[in-house]
Design a protein around this motif. Sequence first.
Motif, short mmCIF file in Angstrom:
data_model
loop_
_atom_site.label_atom_id
_atom_site.label_comp_id
_atom_site.label_asym_id
_atom_site.label_seq_id
_atom_site.Cartn_x
_atom_site.Cartn_y
_atom_site.Cartn_z
N ALA A 69 -73.56 8.05 41.12
CA ALA A 69 -73.68 7.65 39.73
C ALA A 69 -73.20 6.22 39.51
N ILE A 70 -73.85 5.53 38.59
CA ILE A 70 -73.39 4.25 38.09
C ILE A 70 -73.21 4.40 36.59
N ALA A 71 -72.05 4.01 36.08
CA ALA A 71 -71.80 4.15 34.65
C ALA A 71 -71.01 2.95 34.14
N PRO A 72 -71.42 2.38 33.00
CA PRO A 72 -70.62 1.31 32.40
C PRO A 72 -69.29 1.87 31.92
N LEU A 73 -68.28 1.02 31.91
CA LEU A 73 -66.99 1.46 31.41
C LEU A 73 -67.05 1.57 29.89
N ASN A 74 -66.44 2.63 29.36
CA ASN A 74 -66.40 2.80 27.91
C ASN A 74 -65.04 2.36 27.37
N ALA A 75 -64.85 2.49 26.08
CA ALA A 75 -63.62 2.01 25.44
C ALA A 75 -62.40 2.73 25.99
N GLU A 76 -62.54 4.03 26.26
CA GLU A 76 -61.41 4.78 26.80
C GLU A 76 -61.05 4.31 28.21
N ASP A 77 -62.07 4.03 29.02
CA ASP A 77 -61.82 3.50 30.36
C ASP A 77 -61.05 2.19 30.29
N CYS A 78 -61.50 1.31 29.40
CA CYS A 78 -60.87 0.00 29.29
C CYS A 78 -59.43 0.12 28.80
N ALA A 79 -59.19 1.02 27.84
CA ALA A 79 -57.83 1.23 27.35
C ALA A 79 -56.92 1.74 28.47
N ALA A 80 -57.45 2.65 29.29
CA ALA A 80 -56.66 3.19 30.40
C ALA A 80 -56.35 2.10 31.42
N MET A 81 -57.31 1.22 31.66
CA MET A 81 -57.08 0.13 32.61
C MET A 81 -56.06 -0.87 32.09
N ARG A 82 -56.08 -1.11 30.78
CA ARG A 82 -55.05 -1.99 30.21
C ARG A 82 -53.67 -1.36 30.33
N THR A 83 -53.59 -0.07 30.06
CA THR A 83 -52.31 0.64 30.19
C THR A 83 -51.81 0.61 31.62
N ALA A 84 -52.73 0.67 32.58
CA ALA A 84 -52.37 0.67 33.99
C ALA A 84 -52.17 -0.74 34.54
N HIS A 85 -52.26 -1.77 33.70
CA HIS A 85 -52.04 -3.16 34.11
C HIS A 85 -53.07 -3.65 35.11
N VAL A 86 -54.29 -3.12 34.99
CA VAL A 86 -55.37 -3.54 35.88
C VAL A 86 -56.23 -4.62 35.23
N ILE A 87 -56.22 -4.68 33.91
CA ILE A 87 -56.98 -5.71 33.19
C ILE A 87 -56.20 -6.11 31.95
N GLY A 88 -56.33 -7.38 31.57
CA GLY A 88 -55.70 -7.88 30.36
C GLY A 88 -56.71 -8.58 29.48
N ALA A 89 -56.28 -8.96 28.28
CA ALA A 89 -57.19 -9.58 27.33
C ALA A 89 -57.73 -10.91 27.83
N ASP A 90 -56.99 -11.58 28.72
CA ASP A 90 -57.43 -12.89 29.21
C ASP A 90 -58.22 -12.82 30.50
N ASN A 91 -58.58 -11.62 30.94
CA ASN A 91 -59.34 -11.50 32.19
C ASN A 91 -60.65 -12.29 32.08
N PRO A 92 -61.09 -12.99 33.14
CA PRO A 92 -62.27 -13.85 33.04
C PRO A 92 -63.58 -13.09 32.86
N LEU A 93 -63.61 -11.80 33.17
CA LEU A 93 -64.77 -10.96 32.91
C LEU A 93 -64.33 -9.86 31.95
N PRO A 94 -64.95 -9.74 30.77
CA PRO A 94 -64.52 -8.70 29.84
C PRO A 94 -64.78 -7.31 30.38
N CYS A 95 -63.98 -6.38 29.92
CA CYS A 95 -64.05 -5.01 30.46
C CYS A 95 -65.43 -4.39 30.28
N GLU A 96 -66.11 -4.74 29.18
CA GLU A 96 -67.42 -4.14 28.94
C GLU A 96 -68.49 -4.62 29.92
N ARG A 97 -68.18 -5.62 30.75
CA ARG A 97 -69.10 -6.08 31.78
C ARG A 97 -68.83 -5.41 33.13
#
Length: 288
Positions: free
Chosen positions: A42-70
């Motif tokens: 399966a290939i699936a785009p990340l959704n809002a919940e995925d992105c929130a979980a990644m922010r909580t886990a310190h894997v992505i931040g607001a200044d990341n050069p590629l936005p989470c929705e990409r």
Amino acid sequence: MKTRRPGRFPQRSVLRMALAAGAVAATMAAAAVCAAPSAVPAIAPLNAEDCAAMRTAHVIGADNPLPCERLARVRFAYVDFDGKQRQDGEMIVMDALAPHVQRLMAQLLAAKFPLHSALPMSHYAGDDAASMADDNSSAFNGRPVTGGGGWSKHAYGAAIDINPLQNPYVSHAANGSLSVQPAAAAPLYTDRGAASRASPAGMAEQAVALFADNGFLIWGGSWHQPIDYQHFEIGERPFIQKLARDTPQQAAQAFDRYVDSYRHCIASKKKDAALRQQCARIIMQSVR
């Protein structure tokens, strides 16, 4: 791990000479495609919940050069070091790369190239050292380049690390001392010739052609300092940054052309690493 459209080729004469060299060879990549299982992961785009979980886990931040929705999640099966097929493989990559990563993982499975594990970096709270120590293969991690100097290409979802124990990150200090990450790899896998003779399973050298055939044209194992055997990336920073600025559709089309151009260049090559590298250089120059 650590980082350092095609239309017309800018070096046509070089390309013609490259394409004329050698007859068509039955490469590992072609064999793997034929043998790949019919069921696709399966290939699936990340959704809002995925992105929130990644922010909580310190894997992505607001200044990341590629936005989470990409980002997109690729789920896949793989063979482990006991020869058992596992279904829990996951890698998070830039959306434009996802179909090619899907194909790559199917080829690795068909070729019985083993992975110890393939968990997203949220499992390790973004801790690269912890992922390496666990011999985990991964892709996206919103972190800077090791030692500083800007964003890692992992922060764009444009790089993959495989089997860090079998494929360590090796650097030489000014005083001549050797640094190996993960440390457990030092006595086993820094001498690549001896390691290949003793226990070759999972070593990146066996997969370089497959990675390149899916657009990952740079292998860290070919660097001189540091040497990053586990690391594969798609190309040079300006091209990656352009893909990040493009719309998802534009980025997908651009990366498809990039991959197709490499495959066209390599189609008439014999199984020769130097000629593969020549094609990679030509294709990377064509998108500067």
